[in-house]
Design an enzyme around this catalytic site. Structure first.
Site, PDB file in Angstrom:
ATOM      1  N   CYS A  20     -86.740 -26.710  62.546  1.00 16.57           N
ATOM      2  CA  CYS A  20     -86.518 -28.024  63.126  1.00 16.57           C
ATOM      3  C   CYS A  20     -87.492 -28.910  62.448  1.00 16.57           C
ATOM      4  CB  CYS A  20     -86.114 -28.175  64.560  1.00 16.57           C
ATOM      5  SG  CYS A  20     -87.490 -27.492  65.496  1.00 16.57           S
ATOM      6  N   ASN A  23     -90.916 -27.948  65.579  1.00 19.91           N
ATOM      7  CA  ASN A  23     -90.997 -26.356  65.932  1.00 19.91           C
ATOM      8  C   ASN A  23     -91.542 -26.164  67.619  1.00 19.91           C
ATOM      9  OD1 ASN A  23     -92.887 -23.471  64.885  1.00 19.91           O
ATOM     10  ND2 ASN A  23     -90.807 -23.661  65.795  1.00 19.91           N
ATOM     11  N   CYS A  25     -88.993 -27.565  70.153  1.00 22.18           N
ATOM     12  CA  CYS A  25     -88.024 -27.771  70.846  1.00 22.18           C
ATOM     13  C   CYS A  25     -86.782 -27.075  70.464  1.00 22.18           C
ATOM     14  CB  CYS A  25     -87.442 -29.457  70.825  1.00 22.18           C
ATOM     15  SG  CYS A  25     -88.744 -30.364  71.770  1.00 22.18           S
ATOM     16  N   ARG A  26     -85.954 -27.497  69.410  1.00 25.20           N
ATOM     17  CA  ARG A  26     -84.799 -26.877  68.943  1.00 25.20           C
ATOM     18  C   ARG A  26     -85.115 -25.250  68.342  1.00 25.20           C
ATOM     19  NH1 ARG A  26     -82.789 -31.666  65.311  1.00 25.20           N
ATOM     20  NH2 ARG A  26     -85.180 -31.787  65.114  1.00 25.20           N
ATOM     21  N   SER A  27     -86.025 -25.235  67.277  1.00 23.00           N
ATOM     22  CA  SER A  27     -86.046 -24.177  66.639  1.00 23.00           C
ATOM     23  C   SER A  27     -86.513 -22.897  67.511  1.00 23.00           C
ATOM     24  CB  SER A  27     -86.780 -24.059  65.195  1.00 23.00           C
ATOM     25  OG  SER A  27     -88.058 -24.738  65.266  1.00 23.00           O
ATOM     26  N   ASP A 135     -81.575 -33.670  68.242  1.00 26.01           N
ATOM     27  CA  ASP A 135     -83.059 -33.666  68.693  1.00 26.01           C
ATOM     28  C   ASP A 135     -83.026 -34.030  70.023  1.00 26.01           C
ATOM     29  OD1 ASP A 135     -85.699 -33.790  68.981  1.00 26.01           O
ATOM     30  OD2 ASP A 135     -85.865 -34.828  67.294  1.00 26.01           O
TER      31      ASP A 135
HETATM   32  P1  4NP Z   1     -87.829 -30.352  67.602  1.00 22.35           P
HETATM   33  O1  4NP Z   1     -88.295 -31.741  68.407  1.00 22.35           O
HETATM   34  O2  4NP Z   1     -87.836 -30.648  66.033  1.00 22.35           O
HETATM   35  O3  4NP Z   1     -86.634 -29.941  67.987  1.00 22.35           O
HETATM   36  O4  4NP Z   1     -88.971 -29.546  67.693  1.00 22.35           O
HETATM   37  C1  4NP Z   1     -89.468 -32.628  67.976  1.00 22.35           C
HETATM   38  C2  4NP Z   1     -90.378 -32.610  68.556  1.00 22.35           C
HETATM   39  C3  4NP Z   1     -91.538 -33.283  68.297  1.00 22.35           C
HETATM   40  C4  4NP Z   1     -91.079 -34.379  67.542  1.00 22.35           C
HETATM   41  C5  4NP Z   1     -89.573 -34.904  67.259  1.00 22.35           C
HETATM   42  C6  4NP Z   1     -88.952 -33.922  67.336  1.00 22.35           C
HETATM   43  N1  4NP Z   1     -92.223 -35.454  67.363  1.00 22.35           N
HETATM   44  O5  4NP Z   1     -91.833 -36.683  67.207  1.00 22.35           O
HETATM   45  O6  4NP Z   1     -93.208 -35.377  67.709  1.00 22.35           O
END
Ligand code: 4NP
Length: 174
Positions: A20, A23, A25-27, A135
């Site tokens: 993602c 790294n 939240c989703r992944s 997201d």
């Molecule tokens: P992820 O979510 O891609 O599912 O881990 C996010 C985590 C952090 C951010 C964006 C999406 N950020 O902008 O810091």
């Protein structure tokens, strides 16, 4: 800075990387859901997750992701964020992006002739081909619960294929 992370090749078992943006939240949720599903079925697989961005390198998953995972019986607290590296395209058979932005970045990073095949995670869930895992970062717990639901569906679908293929070579049908 003497900070070398080596990523030795994964050989002899199917290897899947979930990707993602951050790294956190989703992944990590996808990795946790798939590790749990593979363990339930006794599948011997190599599993990891990474982010296309480096902002959260070294961090544990977002507390909301950890909470949703643990409420579903999966502890992801020991995972630590890292960024995708070029070697990943040779270490893994399959690299699964959560959304179109992840896929675009992965295609940019992929060396020519790489071992890994790239696809959207939800391409592997019947009826959800082409769809993104949204997201949840700017959302609330409900959004993380939806993420868990989606990545769990994908984990089951991937494990179904690997269960059929058990011992039959590297991910021919995924
Ligand atoms: P992820 O979510 O891609 O599912 O881990 C996010 C985590 C952090 C951010 C964006 C999406 N950020 O902008 O810091």
């Amino acid at each position: 800075m003497a900070h070398t992370i080596t990523h030795p090749p994964v050989r002899g078992k199917p290897a899947i990387l979930f990707v993602c943006l951050g790294n956190i939240c989703r992944s990590p949720l996808a990795e946790g859901a798939f590790r749990a599903e593979a363990a339930r079925r006794g599948l011997d697989v190599a599993v990891d997750s990474a982010g296309t961005g480096a902002w959260h390198q070294g961090e544990a998953p977002d507390p909301r992701a950890q909470a949703v995972a643990i409420s579903n019986g999966v502890d992801i607290s020991r995972l630590r964020a890292r960024q995708v590296v070029a070697q990943d395209f040779d270490r893994f058979d399959l690299i699964l992006g959560m959304d179109d932005e992840n896929m675009a970045r992965l295609r940019q990073l992929a060396p020519t002739g790489a071992r890994a095949r790239l696809s959207l995670l939800l391409d592997h869930v019947p009826g959800h081909k082409g769809q993104s895992v949204a997201d949840p970062w700017y959302g609330g717990l409900r959004d993380f619960e939806l993420t868990w639901h989606e990545v769990s569906q994908a984990a089951r679908a991937l494990a179904d294929v690997l269960t059929v293929e058990r011992g039959g070579g590297p991910l021919q049908r995924l």
